[in-house]
Design an enzyme around this catalytic site. Sequence first.
Site, short mmCIF file in Angstrom:
data_model
loop_
_atom_site.label_atom_id
_atom_site.label_comp_id
_atom_site.label_asym_id
_atom_site.label_seq_id
_atom_site.Cartn_x
_atom_site.Cartn_y
_atom_site.Cartn_z
N GLY A 70 -7.72 14.49 2.93
CA GLY A 70 -7.17 15.13 3.80
C GLY A 70 -8.42 14.98 5.06
O GLY A 70 -8.09 14.87 6.13
N GLN A 200 -2.24 21.53 2.95
CA GLN A 200 -1.39 22.57 2.08
C GLN A 200 0.02 22.49 2.07
O GLN A 200 0.46 23.40 1.03
CB GLN A 200 -1.99 24.03 2.80
CG GLN A 200 -3.52 24.25 2.57
CD GLN A 200 -4.13 24.41 1.30
OE1 GLN A 200 -3.43 24.73 0.23
NE2 GLN A 200 -5.36 23.94 0.97
N SER A 220 -3.17 15.19 1.11
CA SER A 220 -4.00 14.89 0.18
C SER A 220 -3.37 15.17 -1.23
O SER A 220 -2.66 15.83 -1.45
CB SER A 220 -5.13 16.06 0.28
OG SER A 220 -6.37 15.95 -0.63
N HIS A 222 -5.07 15.73 -4.32
CA HIS A 222 -5.43 16.71 -5.37
C HIS A 222 -4.92 18.16 -5.04
O HIS A 222 -5.19 19.17 -5.91
CB HIS A 222 -6.91 16.75 -5.48
CG HIS A 222 -7.57 17.44 -4.40
ND1 HIS A 222 -8.26 18.85 -4.55
CD2 HIS A 222 -8.10 17.28 -3.12
CE1 HIS A 222 -8.91 19.23 -3.42
NE2 HIS A 222 -8.55 18.10 -2.44
N CYS A 352 -14.00 24.63 1.15
CA CYS A 352 -14.94 23.79 1.96
C CYS A 352 -15.87 24.89 2.67
O CYS A 352 -16.88 24.52 3.03
CB CYS A 352 -14.20 22.97 3.17
SG CYS A 352 -12.95 21.73 2.26
#
Length: 414
Positions: A70, A200, A220, A222, A352
């Site tokens: 992402g 998300q 993304s 994962h 993050c």
Amino acid sequence: MQIYLDHSATTPPRSEVIAVMHRALTTDWGNPSSLHAWGKQAATWVETARWQVATSINAPPESIVFTSGGTESNNWVFSGVFSRVFSEICAGSFMGVPRETRSITRSWLPAPHVIISSIEHSAVSRPAQMLEQQGWRVTRLPVDPTGLLDPQMLAEAITPETVLISLIYGQSEVGTLQSIAELAAIARGRGILFHTDAVQVFGRLTIDVEQLGVDFLSMSSHKLYGPKGVGALYIRPGCELAPLLLGGGQESGWRSGTQAVPNIAGFGMAAELAVQELASEQARLEALRDRLFDRLAHRRELEPTGHRQQRLPHHVSFCLVDPALSEAGVTGRSLVKQLDLAGIAASSGSACNSGTIAPSSVLTAMGYDDRWARGALRLTLGRQTTAADIDWTALVIEQILDRLRIRANAGEFG
């Protein structure tokens, strides 16, 4: 008892995902750009995954470009638009500047304009800041106390120089979902490129890019039980974006470099499985999410954050708003550490940024003062989460709060 409630940070790869990755690593390990049988086998994995990801968002396969995740997808939109606009300025074609003036300095030109929200992930806010340092103008739209954007504010923020609007779909720290279709329609009506960070949301809610009307959408792997290190960017056919990497011309020239076949294969499988189970899993997670909110509703130390209805299905978040605990130095990180000692994985915000001690910029943008903005607690549910997990977690949180209050009253934190 071990309970993992940090699925917005990452998810455990599914067994089906691991199986296809193992085959791509051990059997079909060729270079997908090679013309021989080994290369064709690897290329089949890549194109199968491209179809799987594209189908999951109702997009044509050629609109999917695989990236490292992402963050890369988000950054690429900004760097790609920057490069495109810079080229147009150099060619004398930006905003109607006649081509014959291209040898004249452009210092008098209006600065290109970008619009983002005040609650973007850092993978959007920092590239926007970089453009600002390059002389671009950036507008950061405010949100209400639940994290929602006002579409009218977006419409009013657009100028003749606006070239890109990037608004997050599902906010990772507080779970609020934006009305992306409505917001994108405003941009489309003015002929402005629109990007959304759907990291998300992808795999957790139905995404139809035709209905959303977006030009770019970041994903993304994962976050939906696929491997780390791979994601994708949806690029609406016909959109102009400068290539991310130059070289051998892989990914239709958008992103050169030998593809990470095992990761891409795992991503494709994860996307397909997520779509198959989406309806039932969404309903199950929403019920568990609401159960956890309800179990802790009587605790005045915890204030729910984000919009309660317009919200990610797996996402529960609070802010610690107890003056005594705050004065004693108790923060969201304190709660996360106590939960970890009890065998429960949670976070104090985006993974993050969870290593920082500064107030959450998302919560401050939503109107929380610095004291409360240090008290974020996020619990995000997943495929293995049960009602028993929810009930036990609520009980443990209550015990932690009671224990911390006793310690604070006794002056142990001083």
